[in-house]
Design a protein around this motif. Structure first.
Motif, mmCIF file in Angstrom:
data_model
loop_
_atom_site.group_PDB
_atom_site.id
_atom_site.type_symbol
_atom_site.label_atom_id
_atom_site.label_comp_id
_atom_site.label_asym_id
_atom_site.label_seq_id
_atom_site.Cartn_x
_atom_site.Cartn_y
_atom_site.Cartn_z
ATOM 1 N N ASN A 14 -3.118 8.731 8.369
ATOM 2 C CA ASN A 14 -2.647 7.544 9.068
ATOM 3 C C ASN A 14 -3.302 6.306 8.460
ATOM 4 N N ILE A 15 -2.512 5.291 8.174
ATOM 5 C CA ILE A 15 -3.053 4.057 7.639
ATOM 6 C C ILE A 15 -3.313 3.095 8.794
ATOM 7 N N SER A 74 -6.550 0.134 9.950
ATOM 8 C CA SER A 74 -7.035 -1.152 9.462
ATOM 9 C C SER A 74 -8.469 -1.330 9.934
ATOM 10 N N VAL A 118 2.287 10.622 5.548
ATOM 11 C CA VAL A 118 1.480 9.403 5.518
ATOM 12 C C VAL A 118 2.155 8.367 6.397
ATOM 13 N N ILE A 174 0.831 -1.198 0.000
ATOM 14 C CA ILE A 174 0.000 0.000 0.000
ATOM 15 C C ILE A 174 0.871 1.255 0.000
ATOM 16 N N LYS A 214 -4.094 -0.595 16.111
ATOM 17 C CA LYS A 214 -4.859 0.077 15.069
ATOM 18 C C LYS A 214 -6.051 0.837 15.642
ATOM 19 N N PRO A 265 -8.018 0.121 5.730
ATOM 20 C CA PRO A 265 -8.195 -0.857 4.652
ATOM 21 C C PRO A 265 -8.642 -2.214 5.190
ATOM 22 N N VAL A 286 -6.251 7.949 -0.213
ATOM 23 C CA VAL A 286 -5.236 8.712 0.514
ATOM 24 C C VAL A 286 -4.920 10.010 -0.213
ATOM 25 N N ILE A 341 0.807 4.396 -2.658
ATOM 26 C CA ILE A 341 0.586 5.783 -2.226
ATOM 27 C C ILE A 341 1.715 6.677 -2.721
ATOM 28 N N VAL A 393 -7.183 6.070 7.267
ATOM 29 C CA VAL A 393 -7.763 5.144 6.302
ATOM 30 C C VAL A 393 -7.672 3.746 6.904
ATOM 31 N N VAL A 433 -6.593 2.062 -2.442
ATOM 32 C CA VAL A 433 -6.295 2.744 -1.175
ATOM 33 C C VAL A 433 -5.547 4.039 -1.458
ATOM 34 N N ASN A 481 2.273 4.918 7.234
ATOM 35 C CA ASN A 481 1.809 3.659 6.664
ATOM 36 C C ASN A 481 2.533 2.442 7.227
#
Length: 245
Positions: A125-126, A128, A75, A18, A145, A171, A215, A22, A169, A211, A77
């Motif tokens: 911020n990624i 879940s 970001v 991911i 998370k 995912p 973002v 991005i 986000v 994704v 990730n």
């Protein structure tokens, strides 16, 4: 589209999966993109970082600001997962997961805020869907998370009035190299993929590029009235109630 022309972005864990999608999307839309992870990056400007050391990780922010003179998009990730029941999880493993998945993003945000404030920047911020629900044996991962979701809201509340927006986000099942390798390791990969698709109302798993699209929108000025939100991207999986098999 050229939404990020003249802007500088830092993507942690941007060499694969991911994060790579991005980094490519932001770069293709005009950003100067730095990635931070273990090892080299042959596509963007890479910074070697050990994410088990939040102080070292946050130093990546200063490196970007020193080399580029600004930072517009952060970001967070990079992450990790360990599978174990609570009683089988050592304190060291618990702390490692929390450090990489939650404490390091906190340290990155802390270091980035002065630079983002200066330009009206954004944080994505990624997280879940496991910050909202749980798969078996994922206690440490789920806790980290869920913490990302809370951190995202808190940063948005405290800093949006200063021009710094923060969103997350979440995912679901995404076809990263790791997940594809996992599927291919199954005795019946085609059957497993068919079955995993069935738990999604859209009938399939997601792509890293999908994704990245979300973002990029959250990081752009097009989402200027959006902050403090957790955006689920899971093909409708969390919306679907299970039925008896």
């Amino acid at each position: 589209m050229n939404r990020f022309a003249g802007k500088v972005a830092l993507v942690t864990g941007g060499r694969s999966g991911i994060g790579l999608a991005i980094a490519r999307r932001l770069r293709d839309e005009g950003a100067r993109v730095f990635t931070a992870q273990r090892g080299e990056d042959h596509e963007c400007e890479g910074i070697a970082v050990d994410f088990t050391d939040p102080f070292a990780a946050s130093g990546a922010v200063q490196s970007v600001a020193g080399r580029a003179g600004r930072l517009d998009v952060l970001v967070n990730n990079a992450g990790m997962m360990q599978e174990a029941l609570v009683e089988d999880t050592s304190l060291e493993d618990w702390q490692r997961t929390i450090t990489v998945n939650l404490t390091t993003p906190f340290a990155m945000i802390k270091a980035a805020l002065p630079h983002l404030r200066a330009v009206g920047g954004t944080i994505v911020n990624i997280g879940s869907i496991e910050g909202l629900g749980s798969n078996p044996r994922h206690a440490a991962y789920c806790a980290s998370k869920a913490g990302i979701n809370g951190l995202t809201r808190a940063v948005a509340v405290d800093h949006s009035a200063e021009g710094v927006r923060c969103n997350a986000v979440a995912p679901g099942w995404i076809d990263t190299d790791l997940n594809v390798e996992f599927i291919e390791s199954m005795p019946d990969p085609a059957g497993f993929r068919r079955d995993i698709g069935k738990i999604h109302p859209v009938g399939r798993t997601g792509k890293p590029e999908e994704v990245a699209s979300l973002v990029a929108w959250l990081a752009s000025d097009e989402s200027s009235f959006v902050t403090g939100q957790v955006w689920t991207i899971d093909g409708g999986r969390m919306a679907k109630l299970s039925l008896p098999q």
